[in-house]
Structure formats: structure tokens, C-alpha cells
Design a protein around this motif. Structure first.
Motif, PDB file in Angstrom:
ATOM      1  N   LEU A  37      -5.806  13.947 -22.782  1.00 38.85           N
ATOM      2  CA  LEU A  37      -6.335  14.903 -21.803  1.00 38.85           C
ATOM      3  C   LEU A  37      -5.209  15.709 -21.150  1.00 38.85           C
ATOM      4  O   LEU A  37      -5.331  16.915 -20.940  1.00 38.85           O
ATOM      5  N   ALA A  38      -4.100  15.033 -20.834  1.00 35.78           N
ATOM      6  CA  ALA A  38      -2.963  15.727 -20.228  1.00 35.78           C
ATOM      7  C   ALA A  38      -2.365  16.743 -21.191  1.00 35.78           C
ATOM      8  O   ALA A  38      -1.980  17.847 -20.786  1.00 35.78           O
ATOM      9  N   LYS A  68      -3.984  18.356 -23.559  1.00 36.94           N
ATOM     10  CA  LYS A  68      -4.902  19.490 -23.640  1.00 36.94           C
ATOM     11  C   LYS A  68      -4.742  20.427 -22.456  1.00 36.94           C
ATOM     12  O   LYS A  68      -4.769  21.651 -22.598  1.00 36.94           O
ATOM     13  N   LYS A  69      -4.576  19.846 -21.253  1.00 35.61           N
ATOM     14  CA  LYS A  69      -4.411  20.668 -20.038  1.00 35.61           C
ATOM     15  C   LYS A  69      -3.111  21.437 -20.081  1.00 35.61           C
ATOM     16  O   LYS A  69      -3.023  22.559 -19.578  1.00 35.61           O
ATOM     17  N   ALA A  70      -2.069  20.837 -20.663  1.00 35.15           N
ATOM     18  CA  ALA A  70      -0.753  21.477 -20.718  1.00 35.15           C
ATOM     19  C   ALA A  70      -0.707  22.638 -21.712  1.00 35.15           C
ATOM     20  O   ALA A  70       0.096  23.542 -21.567  1.00 35.15           O
TER      21      ALA A  70
END
Length: 149
Positions: free
Chosen positions: A143-144, A146-148
Motif C-alpha cells: 500500500l505504501a 502504491k501511494k508513493a
């Protein structure tokens, strides 16, 4: 013959000389279906037809019989996970790494890791041990990432 989950759980209760009740079977089903350790409050929120006292008694009985083991999360909350088949009444063999994710607060039992031998100084006689690691689980890492991006 293929065993269904209910049949497997009934056999597990029978092996440990526990009555095969609906609430016990539901708790086993819920714990076995999860890949993370689960707290009593989380179980209460899903199993709303089982009152708090009954759930507490079921979890205690399962822990005493070696069906589940207790592991604490980063907040000190007791979580429960299924034991390995090596666990016995009043003697757990859950000496594996417990991974606490600092993002989602899930606790993972990492049974597949080979842990080094525990070499204690003379005179110490271990009856068990608990090993914890903290960090970020694969789901939260993904998830991190993807956000980055």
C-alpha cells in the motif's frame, strides 16, 4: 474421505475432551480462517451472538488445552491464533516469530522461519519462549509503494 472444517473442528474438540457446541465451533472457524492473530474485542464484533463471558471462557479453555495460543500486540492487547499440532494441554510449542506490523497493528505468526537454538547460561531451564519482531507487513508495504508512485 475429505474432512470439512466443521468435522475437523469437531474432531479437535473431541480430542481435547471439550463439548462440541455451536459457539466453540464458530470461534474455531473464525480463528482458523484468519492469517493474523485476533483479539477478543475483534471476535466479539464479528460473533455478536456469543456474549463476552462465554467468549472469554471459550478462549481460556482453548488456550489451556493447547488449541490456541496468546500473543500480545504493540498495545499490549492479547490476541489469539491457532496452535500447531505439537501443542498439548498446558504446554504450548508456539516458539515461532510473532511479527507486529507498526502500520496496521496486525500480529502474524511466522511458523515457517527456522529460529536459532536457544543457548542459555548454565542453570537456566527454559519452558518456552516468545520472540517478537516489529516492522511493516507485506500488505502495508504494498500500500505504501502504491501511494508513493
Amino acid at each position: 474421505m475429505i474432512q470439512t472444517s466443521d468435522t475437523k473442528f469437531e474432531a479437535l474438540l473431541e480430542k481435547h475432551h471439550l463439548k462440541k457446541t455451536g459457539p466453540r465451533l464458530k470461534v474455531l472457524s473464525m480463528l482458523a480462517a484468519k492469517n493474523v492473530a485476533t483479539s477478543q474485542p475483534d471476535l466479539e464484533s464479528v460473533l455478536d451472538d456469543i456474549d463476552r463471558v462465554t467468549l472469554y471462557r471459550i478462549l481460556n479453555a482453548f488456550e489451556e488445552k493447547g488449541i490456541i495460543h496468546k500473543v500480545f500486540d504493540l498495545n499490549g492487547t492479547a490476541n489469539y491464533a491457532m496452535c500447531s499440532s505439537n501443542c498439548e494441554e498446558n504446554h504450548h510449542h508456539d516458539e515461532h516469530l510473532h511479527f507486529n506490523c507498526t502500520v496496521c497493528n496486525n500480529v502474524y505468526c511466522l511458523d515457517e522461519l527456522n529460529l536459532p537454538a536457544l543457548n542459555l547460561p548454565n542453570g537456566f531451564k527454559p519452558t518456552g519462549f516468545t520472540l517478537y519482531a516489529t516492522g511493516v507487513c507485506p500488505k502495508c508495504n504494498k500500500l505504501a509503494a502504491k501511494k508513493a508512485s
